[in-house]
Design a protein around this motif. Structure first.
Motif, mmCIF file in Angstrom:
data_model
loop_
_atom_site.group_PDB
_atom_site.id
_atom_site.type_symbol
_atom_site.label_atom_id
_atom_site.label_comp_id
_atom_site.label_asym_id
_atom_site.label_seq_id
_atom_site.Cartn_x
_atom_site.Cartn_y
_atom_site.Cartn_z
ATOM 1 N N PRO A 141 -24.090 -43.436 -59.209
ATOM 2 C CA PRO A 141 -24.534 -44.568 -59.703
ATOM 3 C C PRO A 141 -24.869 -45.966 -58.727
ATOM 4 C CG PRO A 141 -22.379 -43.963 -59.934
ATOM 5 C CD PRO A 141 -22.676 -43.380 -59.173
ATOM 6 N N ALA A 142 -24.757 -45.932 -57.418
ATOM 7 C CA ALA A 142 -25.040 -46.480 -56.702
ATOM 8 C C ALA A 142 -26.681 -46.787 -56.017
ATOM 9 C CB ALA A 142 -24.045 -46.806 -55.305
ATOM 10 N N THR A 143 -26.877 -45.756 -56.123
ATOM 11 C CA THR A 143 -28.503 -45.562 -55.989
ATOM 12 C C THR A 143 -29.065 -44.880 -56.628
ATOM 13 O OG1 THR A 143 -28.217 -43.431 -54.646
ATOM 14 C CG2 THR A 143 -27.626 -45.584 -53.369
ATOM 15 N N GLY A 144 -29.035 -44.279 -57.336
ATOM 16 C CA GLY A 144 -29.274 -43.449 -58.692
ATOM 17 C C GLY A 144 -30.258 -41.938 -57.943
ATOM 18 N N ASP A 145 -29.430 -41.401 -57.203
ATOM 19 C CA ASP A 145 -30.372 -40.660 -56.024
ATOM 20 C C ASP A 145 -28.569 -39.070 -56.695
ATOM 21 O OD1 ASP A 145 -31.627 -42.022 -54.492
ATOM 22 O OD2 ASP A 145 -29.952 -42.120 -53.085
ATOM 23 N N ASN A 146 -29.361 -37.957 -56.781
ATOM 24 C CA ASN A 146 -28.378 -36.489 -56.549
ATOM 25 C C ASN A 146 -27.745 -36.362 -55.772
ATOM 26 O OD1 ASN A 146 -29.953 -36.354 -59.944
ATOM 27 N ND2 ASN A 146 -31.562 -34.768 -58.294
ATOM 28 N N ILE A 147 -26.417 -35.914 -56.049
ATOM 29 C CA ILE A 147 -24.990 -35.711 -55.323
ATOM 30 C C ILE A 147 -25.829 -34.018 -54.980
ATOM 31 C CG2 ILE A 147 -23.448 -35.529 -54.460
ATOM 32 C CD1 ILE A 147 -22.730 -38.267 -56.356
ATOM 33 N N ASP A 148 -25.526 -33.078 -56.198
ATOM 34 C CA ASP A 148 -25.260 -32.154 -56.569
ATOM 35 C C ASP A 148 -25.541 -31.917 -57.804
ATOM 36 O OD1 ASP A 148 -25.139 -29.437 -55.213
ATOM 37 O OD2 ASP A 148 -22.832 -30.486 -53.964
ATOM 38 N N THR A 149 -25.886 -30.064 -57.787
ATOM 39 C CA THR A 149 -26.004 -29.076 -58.736
ATOM 40 C C THR A 149 -25.130 -28.566 -58.893
ATOM 41 O OG1 THR A 149 -27.442 -28.444 -58.036
ATOM 42 C CG2 THR A 149 -28.334 -30.061 -59.579
ATOM 43 N N TYR A 150 -24.674 -27.992 -60.332
ATOM 44 C CA TYR A 150 -23.829 -26.719 -60.326
ATOM 45 C C TYR A 150 -23.734 -25.937 -61.323
ATOM 46 C CZ TYR A 150 -20.847 -30.391 -57.326
ATOM 47 O OH TYR A 150 -20.146 -30.686 -56.827
ATOM 48 N N GLU A 151 -24.080 -24.611 -61.349
ATOM 49 C CA GLU A 151 -24.297 -22.926 -61.855
ATOM 50 C C GLU A 151 -23.197 -23.460 -63.464
ATOM 51 O OE1 GLU A 151 -27.235 -21.669 -62.504
ATOM 52 O OE2 GLU A 151 -27.599 -22.160 -60.659
ATOM 53 N N MET A 152 -23.549 -23.516 -64.725
ATOM 54 C CA MET A 152 -23.070 -23.003 -65.758
ATOM 55 C C MET A 152 -22.187 -22.472 -66.554
ATOM 56 S SD MET A 152 -24.397 -26.500 -68.092
ATOM 57 C CE MET A 152 -23.036 -25.976 -69.324
ATOM 58 N N MET A 153 -21.006 -21.946 -66.246
ATOM 59 C CA MET A 153 -20.482 -21.124 -67.134
ATOM 60 C C MET A 153 -21.572 -19.791 -67.933
ATOM 61 S SD MET A 153 -16.613 -21.357 -66.853
ATOM 62 C CE MET A 153 -15.532 -21.007 -65.651
ATOM 63 N N SER A 154 -21.831 -18.883 -68.527
ATOM 64 C CA SER A 154 -22.080 -18.172 -69.307
ATOM 65 C C SER A 154 -21.051 -18.121 -70.650
ATOM 66 C CB SER A 154 -22.626 -16.528 -68.815
ATOM 67 O OG SER A 154 -21.452 -16.396 -68.390
ATOM 68 N N ASP A 155 -21.154 -17.513 -71.072
ATOM 69 C CA ASP A 155 -20.308 -17.276 -72.621
ATOM 70 C C ASP A 155 -19.148 -16.209 -71.787
ATOM 71 O OD1 ASP A 155 -21.414 -18.970 -74.037
ATOM 72 O OD2 ASP A 155 -22.146 -17.676 -75.646
#
Length: 460
Positions: free
Chosen positions: A12-26
Motif C-alpha cells: 500500500p505504500a507504493t501500489g506495487d504487487n508483492i505476490d500472487t497465490y493460487e486459491m484452493m479448489s473445493d
C-alpha cells in the motif's frame, strides 16, 4: 471453484504487487478440513501440559522470526515496522501466558452436589474451529484465537484477509517449525462462497470472526443456521471522555496516540473524543496542533508517524465519510484532503461541529480521522458515549480515579474501558464488546473456554 484463481498482495505504500497465490479448489478445501479433524483427533488426547510446551515453542519461534515477519506485515498492510515488532512481541507474550496458565484454566473442577453426591466439570475440546480474520493486525488476530483453541485441544483453520496472505502462510510455517502437528493449523486460500461451505461442513464445530457488523450478521446467520457457536468481534466507534478534572496534557497526548496507532486502523482505537464544554477549546487547540504535526510516510522509515492505509478502496471509503460529514455541517480542523502521488496515504484529520446523522458521529471511521464532540458536562459526555450502537472499548480521562472507576463499572456500556490511558490488548484481560461490536471474549481463561464442551459429570 476451478483451479487457477489467485489471491494478490499489494504494497500500500507504493501500489506495487508483492505476490500472487493460487486459491484452493473445493476438493482441496474439503481435504484440508478433514486433515485438520484427523490431526485434532490425536491432539485432543494429549495432556494440557504437553500442549502447553508446543504453545510456548510457538512463541519462541515467532520471536526468532520477528524481523522477517515484521517486514512482511508492513509491506503487506502498511503499518510502521516498529509497530509490527510490537505486535509480534504481544503475540509471543500471548503464547507465554497461555502456556503458563492454560493447564490450570483447563483443569477439572470437583463439585459437591446438593443431594450429597459428587461430580466434576471438565473442559473437553470441541473439534475444528474456523477463524475468519482481518488484515489490520496480520499476526495478532491469528494468534489471539488460534493459540487459545490449540491450548484447549482444538484444531484450527484460518481464512485470512487476501492482502496479508503471505503473513498467514508464514505463521503456518512457524507453527509447524515449533512442533505443532501437521494439519492442526491450516490456512485456507479460499473465496467468500467457499467460506460459507466451510461453515456448513459437519466437522466444523465453531466459527470466530473479526470484521464489520455487516460481516458479523452474515457469518452469525450462516453459523446459526448450522447450529455452530460463534464469537464475533465487530469493530467500534470508541469514545474517549475528557472530563473537567482531566490532566489535559496527558489526555491530548494519549488521544492522539490512540487515534493514529496502526495508521488509525484498529477496531479498539480511540475514535470519538467527547470533551466537556469547560475545557473543550483548550483540548481542541492542543489536539489539532499535535494531529497537524503527524507525518504520513514510508512505514519503514523512522521519521514516519503513520504509514499508508491498507487498501485503496478503504482510503476512498474513509474520504467519502469525511466529505459526507462536511456536507452535513462538519468542519475540518486539519487534514481531510486526498494526497497526490503513489501509495494509499491519508493525512491525520480532525473533524469538529459534529451532530448525529453524520458518518463521523455515528459510524466507524477506520483510519486516521478523529471526531471531536462537545458535551455539556460529565453526565452528558457519558450519555453521548453510550448513544452509539457500538460498544467495544472506550476511555475516561479524570484525575479522580475513584469516580472514573465508578463510571467505567456502572455506566460505560462497552466491553473494555481504559482510564487515563490507551491500550490494545493484554493476554490476561478479556477482549470483546457488546451491541453492534459483537459478543464473546478472547484472551485469558475467557478465550480458552469459548470453544470447549463444558461437560458435567455426576456420581450418585
Amino acid at each position: 471453484m476451478s483451479k487457477g484463481k489467485q489471491l494478490k498482495t499489494i504494497n500500500p505504500a507504493t501500489g506495487d504487487n508483492i505476490d500472487t497465490y493460487e486459491m484452493m479448489s473445493d476438493s482441496q478445501m474439503t481435504e484440508a478440513i478433514e486433515d485438520c479433524h484427523k490431526a485434532f483427533s490425536e491432539w485432543k488426547s494429549k495432556t494440557a501440559e504437553d500442549r502447553a510446551k508446543v504453545i510456548k515453542k510457538i512463541g519462541e519461534k515467532i520471536a526468532e522470526n520477528k524481523d522477517e515477519l515484521a517486514s512482511l506485515m508492513s509491506r503487506e498492510m502498511g503499518k510502521l515496522v516498529k509497530q509490527s515488532h510490537q505486535e509480534l512481541e504481544l503475540c509471543s507474550g500471548i503464547c507465554d501466558y497461555t502456556a503458563k496458565n492454560g493447564p490450570e484454566s483447563l483443569k477439572d473442577e470437583e463439585k459437591e452436589l446438593p443431594d450429597g453426591g459428587k461430580g466434576f466439570i471438565t473442559y473437553s475440546p470441541l473439534g475444528v474451529i474456523y477463524g475468519i480474520q482481518p488484515w489490520n493486525f496480520p499476526s495478532y488476530q491469528v494468534v489471539r484465537y488460534s493459540i487459545a483453541n490449540l491450548m484447549a485441544g482444538n484444531g484450527v483453520l484460518l481464512k485470512h484477509a487476501e492482502n496479508v496472505t503471505g503473513s498467514a502462510l508464514m505463521l503456518e510455517k512457524i507453527y509447524l517449525e515449533a512442533g505443532l502437528p501437521e494439519n492442526l493449523f491450516k490456512v485456507l486460500l479460499i473465496s467468500h462462497d467457499q467460506s460459507d461451505k466451510v461453515i456448513e461442513h459437519d466437522l466444523i464445530r465453531g466459527v470466530t470472526l473479526t470484521g464489520s457488523p455487516d460481516a458479523g450478521k452474515v457469518i452469525g446467520k450462516k453459523a446459526g443456521e448450522n447450529l455452530k457457536k460463534t464469537v464475533l468481534e465487530l469493530g467500534s466507534n470508541d469514545a474517549y471522555l475528557v472530563l473537567e478534572d482531566a490532566d489535559l496534557d496527558l489526555a491530548v497526548k494519549t488521544c492522539v496516540q490512540g487515534r493514529i496507532y496502526n495508521n488509525g486502523e484498529t477496531c479498539v482505537a480511540a475514535k470519538r473524543f467527547i470533551v466537556v464544554d469547560k475545557i473543550y477549546n483548550k483540548f481542541k487547540e492542543a489536539f489539532v496542533e499535535q494531529m497537524s504535526a503527524v507525518k504520513a510516510g514510508d512505514p519503514t522509515k523512522e521519521d514516519s508517524d503513520i504509514g499508508p492505509m491498507a487498501r485503496e478502496d478503504l482510503r476512498d471509503e474513509l474520504h467519502e465519510q469525511v466529505e459526507e460529514s462536511v456536507k452535513k455541517g462538519a468542519k475540518i480542523l486539519c487534514g481531510g484532503k486526498m494526497p497526490e502521488g503513489k501509495g494509499f496515504f491519508y493525512p491525520a484529520t480532525v473533524l469538529d461541529e459534529l451532530e448525529p446523522g453524520m458518518p463521523a458521529y455515528d459510524d466507524e471511521l477506520f483510519g486516521p480521522v478523529a471526531s471531536l464532540i462537545k458535551a455539556k458536562d460529565d453526565e452528558d459526555a457519558m450519555r453521548i458515549a453510550n448513544s452509539s450502537r457500538f460498544g467495544l472499548g472506550g476511555g475516561i480521562f479524570s484525575k479522580n480515579e475513584e469516580k472514573a472507576r465508578e463510571l467505567a463499572k456502572y455506566h460505560f456500556d462497552t466491553g473494555m474501558v481504559f482510564i487515563n490511558s490507551f491500550g490494545l490488548a493484554k493476554p490476561n484481560m478479556p477482549f470483546g464488546g457488546v451491541k453492534d461490536s459483537g459478543y464473546g471474549r478472547e484472551h485469558g481463561t475467557f478465550g480458552l473456554h469459548e470453544f470447549v464442551n463444558v461437560k458435567a459429570v455426576m456420581f450418585a
